[in-house]
Design a protein around this motif. Structure first.
Motif, PDB file in Angstrom:
ATOM      1  N   TYR A  71       0.865  -1.191   0.000  1.00  0.00           N
ATOM      2  CA  TYR A  71       0.000   0.000   0.000  1.00  0.00           C
ATOM      3  C   TYR A  71       0.892   1.228   0.000  1.00  0.00           C
ATOM      4  O   TYR A  71       1.688   1.429   0.925  1.00  0.00           O
ATOM      5  N   ASP A  90      -1.217   8.131   3.868  1.00  0.00           N
ATOM      6  CA  ASP A  90      -1.756   7.697   5.160  1.00  0.00           C
ATOM      7  C   ASP A  90      -1.347   6.272   5.528  1.00  0.00           C
ATOM      8  O   ASP A  90      -1.940   5.667   6.420  1.00  0.00           O
ATOM      9  N   HIS A 137      -2.395   3.434   9.131  1.00  0.00           N
ATOM     10  CA  HIS A 137      -3.110   2.155   9.078  1.00  0.00           C
ATOM     11  C   HIS A 137      -2.329   1.012   9.718  1.00  0.00           C
ATOM     12  O   HIS A 137      -2.887  -0.073   9.919  1.00  0.00           O
ATOM     13  N   ALA A 169      -3.763  -0.910  12.998  1.00  0.00           N
ATOM     14  CA  ALA A 169      -5.009  -1.628  12.747  1.00  0.00           C
ATOM     15  C   ALA A 169      -4.774  -2.851  11.860  1.00  0.00           C
ATOM     16  O   ALA A 169      -5.388  -3.906  12.062  1.00  0.00           O
ATOM     17  N   VAL A 170      -3.893  -2.725  10.861  1.00  0.00           N
ATOM     18  CA  VAL A 170      -3.591  -3.851   9.978  1.00  0.00           C
ATOM     19  C   VAL A 170      -2.902  -4.962  10.763  1.00  0.00           C
ATOM     20  O   VAL A 170      -3.235  -6.144  10.628  1.00  0.00           O
ATOM     21  N   ARG A 189     -10.360  -1.857   4.393  1.00  0.00           N
ATOM     22  CA  ARG A 189      -9.834  -0.667   5.063  1.00  0.00           C
ATOM     23  C   ARG A 189      -8.960   0.165   4.117  1.00  0.00           C
ATOM     24  O   ARG A 189      -9.133   1.384   3.991  1.00  0.00           O
ATOM     25  N   LEU A 190      -8.031  -0.503   3.440  1.00  0.00           N
ATOM     26  CA  LEU A 190      -7.067   0.233   2.609  1.00  0.00           C
ATOM     27  C   LEU A 190      -7.682   0.737   1.300  1.00  0.00           C
ATOM     28  O   LEU A 190      -7.173   1.696   0.713  1.00  0.00           O
TER      29      LEU A 190
END
Length: 294
Positions: free
Chosen positions: A230, A234, A238, A241-242, A282-283
């Motif tokens: 990714y 941002d 993340h 959480a990942v 999410r991503l």
């Protein structure tokens, strides 16, 4: 009475010679059919959304565009139904300045047994221009025993381009009791940003792949794997959480504040999806293609 070996047509000045059929035992064996397919696609920004700029498709590779929106969503379909020895499939796609392009597949791709040991090849080349976004989200590649596959993914990013890329691989379907005792899989992923190497990953497995993956330093018994990258401003936000979503099946880290990488190793495809889908949701900002849910 006409000779059946020499019939003269009223519209022809020369006789037509008819040959008797060659006995089946003496007919040469045809070569194994090979699939050939290619997609060349480009997207551009137009009127507040992304649209097709250019499209060429040939052979076994087809592109469908299921819906219009800010991102140009594309489903790539291999009408040959899989990849086997000697097949050649390629995709070249680019997102122009400010454009958003999403690429996925209709279903899982399958690498079948190569009868003559020849490799099948799948080559994908992606370009993401300044201010553009590209989502490379193919569904799982399922390897079958006896397969021989060489796969290459090459991505060139502009300095401020964004990317979400995932490559899931299934090493035989666990629910069907499949194992890979004699298979070959060569995979290479290369990402460059502003002409400089950003991420390089290579997998080369041959022979009894199931036995190799059972070894702790290699796969610790894994039957499914996914690699994810990714690239966005941002990315660091993340990370926590990942990592929480991965549990003990994988790991995630930052190559740079805006580059998040992830590797998942799971017992089977079901467990892989349990961990991977929430991360992709999410991503991607909850824009995961519908085909992933079917």
């Amino acid at each position: 009475m006409l000779n059946p070996q020499q019939i003269t047509s009223s519209k022809r000045s020369k006789p037509i010679t008819l040959h008797p059929p060659i006995p089946q035992a003496f007919q040469p064996l045809d070569a194994q059919p090979r699939a050939r397919g290619e997609i060349v696609l480009s997207a551009k920004r137009h009127g507040g959304r992304s649209v097709i700029d250019g499209l060429r498709q040939a052979g076994a590779m087809k592109a469908l565009f299921p819906r219009a929106g800010a991102m140009l969503q594309t489903i790539c379909i291999n009408t040959a139904g899989g990849v086997t020895g000697g097949d050649r499939l390629s995709l070249t796609a680019s997102a122009g300045p400010g454009a958003a392009l999403g690429l996925t597949t209709q279903a899982a791709e399958r690498a079948y047994r190569s009868r003559d040991g020849e490799f099948g090849r799948v080559d994908s080349t992606l370009q993401v221009a300044a201010g553009a976004t590209l989502h490379w989200l193919p569904q799982e590649l399922i390897l079958y025993d006896g397969c021989a596959l060489r796969r290459r993914l090459s991505v060139d990013l502009a300095a401020d381009a964004r990317l979400l890329m995932v490559e899931p691989v299934i090493f035989g379907r666990a629910a069907m009791g499949e194992t890979l005792t004699d298979a070959r899989f060569h995979d290479r992923i290369t990402l460059r940003r502003a002409g400089q190497p950003l991420y390089c990953d290579a997998v080369r497995l041959e022979g009894d792949i199931s036995r190799q993956l059972a070894r702790r330093p290699i796969g610790d018994g894994a039957g499914a794997m996914a690699s994810l990258v990714y690239v966005a401003p941002d990315a660091e936000a993340h990370l926590a959480a990942v990592r929480a979503q991965l549990a003990t099946c994988g790991g995630a880290s930052l190559l740079a504040p805006d580059v998040l990488v992830l590797r998942l190793l799971c017992p089977d495809s079901h467990v892989l999806r349990q961990h991977l889908l929430p991360v992709l949701d999410r991503l991607s900002g909850d824009t995961l293609p519908v085909s992933w849910r079917l």
